[in-house]
Write an enzyme that holds these catalytic residues in place. Structure first.
Site, PDB file in Angstrom:
ATOM      1  N   ARG A  64       0.837  -1.199   0.000  1.00 59.20           N
ATOM      2  CA  ARG A  64       0.000   0.000   0.000  1.00 59.20           C
ATOM      3  C   ARG A  64       0.870   1.248   0.000  1.00 59.20           C
ATOM      4  NH1 ARG A  64      -1.479   2.748   4.368  1.00 59.20           N
ATOM      5  NH2 ARG A  64      -1.400   0.940   5.752  1.00 59.20           N
ATOM      6  N   TYR A 117     -16.118  16.312 -17.780  1.00 61.76           N
ATOM      7  CA  TYR A 117     -16.679  14.953 -17.764  1.00 61.76           C
ATOM      8  C   TYR A 117     -17.767  14.893 -16.694  1.00 61.76           C
ATOM      9  CZ  TYR A 117     -16.841  10.062 -16.248  1.00 61.76           C
ATOM     10  OH  TYR A 117     -17.257   8.819 -15.847  1.00 61.76           O
ATOM     11  N   ASP A 190      -6.751  18.173 -16.263  1.00 60.33           N
ATOM     12  CA  ASP A 190      -6.985  16.789 -16.681  1.00 60.33           C
ATOM     13  C   ASP A 190      -6.529  16.672 -18.131  1.00 60.33           C
ATOM     14  OD1 ASP A 190      -8.029  14.346 -17.540  1.00 60.33           O
ATOM     15  OD2 ASP A 190      -9.761  14.479 -16.223  1.00 60.33           O
ATOM     16  N   LYS A 215      -7.208   5.203 -20.289  1.00 58.54           N
ATOM     17  CA  LYS A 215      -7.371   5.671 -21.653  1.00 58.54           C
ATOM     18  C   LYS A 215      -6.063   5.522 -22.446  1.00 58.54           C
ATOM     19  CE  LYS A 215     -11.498   6.940 -20.175  1.00 58.54           C
ATOM     20  NZ  LYS A 215     -11.471   6.815 -18.709  1.00 58.54           N
TER      21      LYS A 215
END
Length: 418
Positions: A64, A117, A190, A215
């Site tokens: 982690r 978005y 972004d 993406k």
């Protein structure tokens, strides 16, 4: 390897992997997939805290906190965006949440592009406004003055997408960075729609860049992930805390491995995405059943000059408003075979989606109308297939649309006769 001494294509292939500490006697060319959740340490040391562990020196304790495969990916992400600190998350949304949370606190104010978005816009309102008491102003950031006019004394963050999803609107990163600096605010961008192969917001003045690695960075529609990259030491510390402790949200070793592998071909893929998308955009622009084509590479795009100035490629995403209604749009989409009807983008395969009923369905009808997201708007992610096959597929969609229109006209005429 000093990333500043290498070209983008070289960094995409090798940066972050060479120089990793392999097992004794093993010289891996590719960083292996490290699945271990925990790591053996040689002894206890009361003078060394968790923050002192250096994964670049092979110091790992728990995955982690850091993992060799993820560590390699985070170095490559930072190098490709020209930043110092990279963080890989379990999704693009997680990367945005952590970044915004690292930059604001209750009582702060955020200025954001109105054409974000749908998931990001919903997150800013339902999480940050309603639950964390952070005020958010949505503005048309195509106009720098609109951003400047929305700034307040308590504004701590300006949040942009460029190009936006789904209307491919742009904002002037360099000019808005100046506005943010004048108000002691951070600028986040972004960069998912272009990838660092086509745009580098940090070089234009942004403080932090985020991606959905799902993406273009991964590029094969088989891994979900997100990334944040920054040069700011204080912001980096906050994002690191949220990633590893505050949220405990990080990219898995297997997904890190997939993104590392995908990024090796990023420059090659983006060249083909750019080339194919331009031809597809021109095809749509010349068709008489199209009301509008939104693609920054077209000279008809109202911000084409800005695109030329701040982008080195126009990306593989475009949106098109068909000259029809919802039923006609459904007929067009229903007769495509190479373009799969699916959300997401940036994979090697071509996809098409209907924002009003898919990605932007969380928004109200009034919000969609205000943004210009009509029932006949489709968003296309152009893949790397042969462009002649893609255009042939689109022609089949238009043929179905013509048949639908003829049938509708005949039905209307019969109704009039009755």
């Amino acid at each position: 390897m000093n990333p500043h001494e290498k070209q983008f294509e070289t960094l995409s292939v090798t940066y972050g992997e060479r120089g990793q500490r392999p097992a004794d006697g093993v010289e891996d060319v590719v960083v292996p997939l490290h699945l271990s959740s925990t790591y053996e340490v040689s002894d206890i040391n009361p003078d060394v805290g968790l923050e002192d562990l250096d994964p670049d020196e092979g110091q790992f304790l728990y995955s982690r906190l850091s993992n060799p495969t993820r560590n390699a990916l985070e170095h490559r992400l930072a190098a490709l965006e020209g930043g110092e600190h990279g963080f890989a998350f379990a999704s693009g949304t997680a990367a945005i949440v952590a970044t915004v949370m690292a930059a604001v606190e209750p009582g702060d104010h955020v200025v954001a592009f109105d054409d974000l978005y749908g998931g990001t816009r919903t997150m800013l309102t339902r999480l940050f406004e309603e639950r964390l008491h952070v005020d958010v102003s949505f503005v048309d950031a195509r106009e720098v003055d609109a951003v400047a006019d929305a700034m307040r004394e308590e504004t701590s963050l300006v949040w942009m997408e460029t190009p936006t999803n789904p209307l491919l609107r742009l904002c002037d990163i360099e000019a808005i960075a100046e506005v943010a600096r004048d108000h002691d605010a951070l600028l986040g961008v972004d960069n998912t729609f272009l990838s660092p192969a086509c745009q580098n917001p940090l070089e234009l003045g942004a403080d932090v860049v985020v991606h959905s690695t799902t993406k273009y960075l991964n590029g094969h529609s088989d891994s979900l992930g997100g990334a944040a990259i920054t040069d700011c030491p204080n912001l980096s510390e906050e994002i690191a805390f949220l990633q590893r402790v505050g949220m405990g949200n990080m990219l898995s070793p297997f997904d890190s491995y997939l993104v590392l592998r995908g990024m090796k071909t990023l420059p090659l893929r983006m060249r083909q995405h750019n080339e194919n998308a331009m031809e597809v955009a021109r095809f749509f622009e010349d068709h008489d059943r199209v009301r509008a084509v939104h693609y920054p590479g077209l000279e008809s795009h109202p911000q084409h000059e800005l695109a030329e100035r701040q982008m080195s490629g126009y990306g593989g995403v475009l949106s098109v408003e068909l000259d029809t209604d919802l039923d006609g749009t459904a007929a067009f989409l229903g007769h495509l075979s190479e373009f799969a009807l699916a959300v997401s983008l940036g994979g090697v395969e071509s996809l098409v989606e209907h924002p009003a009923t898919m990605t932007h369905s969380p928004l109200s009808q009034a919000e969609r109308d205000e943004l210009g997201i009509s029932d006949s708007l489709i968003r296309i992610s152009v893949g790397v297939e042969h462009v002649d096959d893609l255009i042939s597929d689109l022609e089949a969609g238009f043929a179905a649309l013509a048949s639908h229109s003829m049938a509708s006209s005949d039905a209307a005429a019969m109704s009039d006769d009755d």
